[in-house]
Each structure stands twice: as structure tokens, then as C-alpha cells.
Design a protein around this motif. Structure first.
Motif, PDB file in Angstrom:
ATOM      1  N   GLN A  88       0.810  -1.218   0.000  1.00  0.00           N
ATOM      2  CA  GLN A  88       0.000   0.000   0.000  1.00  0.00           C
ATOM      3  C   GLN A  88       0.846   1.272   0.000  1.00  0.00           C
ATOM      4  O   GLN A  88       0.292   2.367  -0.012  1.00  0.00           O
ATOM      5  N   GLY A  89       2.152   1.133   0.015  1.00  0.00           N
ATOM      6  CA  GLY A  89       3.038   2.300   0.061  1.00  0.00           C
ATOM      7  C   GLY A  89       3.405   2.799  -1.316  1.00  0.00           C
ATOM      8  O   GLY A  89       2.699   2.580  -2.298  1.00  0.00           O
ATOM      9  N   SER A  90       4.542   3.451  -1.377  1.00  0.00           N
ATOM     10  CA  SER A  90       4.990   4.069  -2.627  1.00  0.00           C
ATOM     11  C   SER A  90       5.339   3.017  -3.668  1.00  0.00           C
ATOM     12  O   SER A  90       5.641   1.873  -3.347  1.00  0.00           O
ATOM     13  N   ARG A  91       5.301   3.475  -4.914  1.00  0.00           N
ATOM     14  CA  ARG A  91       5.655   2.569  -6.009  1.00  0.00           C
ATOM     15  C   ARG A  91       6.468   3.318  -7.046  1.00  0.00           C
ATOM     16  O   ARG A  91       6.338   4.531  -7.180  1.00  0.00           O
ATOM     17  N   LYS A 114      19.501   6.244   0.708  1.00  0.00           N
ATOM     18  CA  LYS A 114      19.454   7.086  -0.480  1.00  0.00           C
ATOM     19  C   LYS A 114      19.202   6.311  -1.777  1.00  0.00           C
ATOM     20  O   LYS A 114      19.420   6.823  -2.869  1.00  0.00           O
ATOM     21  N   ALA A 115      18.753   5.079  -1.659  1.00  0.00           N
ATOM     22  CA  ALA A 115      18.449   4.282  -2.843  1.00  0.00           C
ATOM     23  C   ALA A 115      17.053   3.677  -2.676  1.00  0.00           C
ATOM     24  O   ALA A 115      16.601   3.450  -1.556  1.00  0.00           O
ATOM     25  N   TYR A 116      16.396   3.441  -3.797  1.00  0.00           N
ATOM     26  CA  TYR A 116      15.084   2.800  -3.750  1.00  0.00           C
ATOM     27  C   TYR A 116      15.260   1.291  -3.869  1.00  0.00           C
ATOM     28  O   TYR A 116      16.006   0.802  -4.708  1.00  0.00           O
ATOM     29  N   ILE A 117      14.547   0.585  -3.008  1.00  0.00           N
ATOM     30  CA  ILE A 117      14.609  -0.877  -2.958  1.00  0.00           C
ATOM     31  C   ILE A 117      13.215  -1.410  -3.277  1.00  0.00           C
ATOM     32  O   ILE A 117      12.214  -0.899  -2.768  1.00  0.00           O
ATOM     33  N   TYR A 118      13.157  -2.459  -4.064  1.00  0.00           N
ATOM     34  CA  TYR A 118      11.868  -3.091  -4.340  1.00  0.00           C
ATOM     35  C   TYR A 118      11.375  -3.812  -3.087  1.00  0.00           C
ATOM     36  O   TYR A 118      12.105  -4.581  -2.464  1.00  0.00           O
TER      37      TYR A 118
END
Length: 147
Positions: free
Chosen positions: A19-22, A34-38
Motif C-alpha cells: 500500500q506504500g509508494s511505487r 538514499k536508494a530505492y529498494i523493491y
């Protein structure tokens, strides 16, 4: 942090939907260092442990926002591409936006070549492709899905 992701999800059928960011590709993401993780990778790690280098976390259910651990599996890049292709997510043949050939043209090319009297270079020119493309079509290295 990994198990906290399950609190930001909701059950929808058999899937557990993030339900969070995508990200722009539709997969759930969180920011860490500082990095996006799946998020589906975090769900795997929270449930099963470390993901070996070079492996992907793939979805059996084919729902990018699903983080249900039983719907996840590990695979190589080749496994991931095979899975995506089998599920119709990788366009091939006429579905590719830059495709020059059509399925009917491929059938004609193969029939004309099998009948003899025309070489690959001439065949390619007639259908607007180079020699090497014509050769791969005839050898069924490409357009293998066309009978």
C-alpha cells in the motif's frame, strides 16, 4: 525494517498488496540509504533470508505490488526473461513497435526460400530487411512462434 513492510499491505484475494509508494514500473518501493529498494525483495529477505548476488525475486502471481512470500521465487535474469515472455509481457513479432516484418511476410519468406530460386540477400531486400535478419528468420532463430 524488513518485517515492517507487511504492516503496509492489504490482502486482496490470495495476494498481499503493498500500500506504500511505487516506482514508475508499478513495483512497490521504499527508500533505504538514499536508494530505492523493491519491496518484494524485502518481503523475500524478511521471510527466507539473504538473496544471493545475481538473483531476481520473481512473482508467480504476476502482480507487481504483491509481497505475499508464497507468491515469490528466486531466479536468474534468464529465468526472469523466460517467465516474462511466457506470460506475454515481452512483445515479440508484430507486437514489437519497431517490427518491419509481419507474420504473413515471415510465412511467405520461408515458403519462397523452401521453394528455391531465391537467395537470402534477395529475400531480405524484397521484405525490407538485411541478409542477416532474413537468415535468422529462415533458420527460425527469430520469429520461431510463426509456423
Amino acid at each position: 525494517m524488513n518485517d515492517k513492510i507487511f504492516y503496509r499491505s492489504a490482502r486482496k484475494g490470495a495476494c498481499l498488496i503493498w500500500q506504500g509508494s511505487r516506482g514508475g514500473n508499478g513495483y512497490g518501493t521504499v527508500r533505504r540509504n538514499k536508494a530505492y529498494i523493491y519491496v518484494h525483495r524485502l518481503a523475500w529477505e524478511a521471510t527466507y533470508g539473504h538473496i544471493p548476488n545475481g538473483l531476481f525475486v520473481m512473482h508467480k502471481c504476476d502482480v507487481p505490488l504483491c509481497i505475499e512470500p508464497t507468491h515469490l521465487m528466486l531466479g536468474t535474469n534468464a529465468d526472469n526473461l523466460r517467465d516474462a515472455s511466457a506470460k506475454g509481457r515481452i512483445p515479440n513479432g508484430e507486437r514489437r513497435e519497431n517490427s518491419i516484418l509481419t507474420e504473413s511476410a515471415v510465412k511467405e519468406m520461408r515458403e519462397r526460400y523452401a521453394a528455391g530460386g531465391i537467395g537470402l540477400e534477395s529475400l531480405g531486400k524484397k521484405y525490407g530487411v538485411c541478409f542477416s535478419v532474413a537468415r535468422r528468420v529462415i533458420r527460425r532463430e527469430t520469429w520461431g512462434h510463426v509456423a
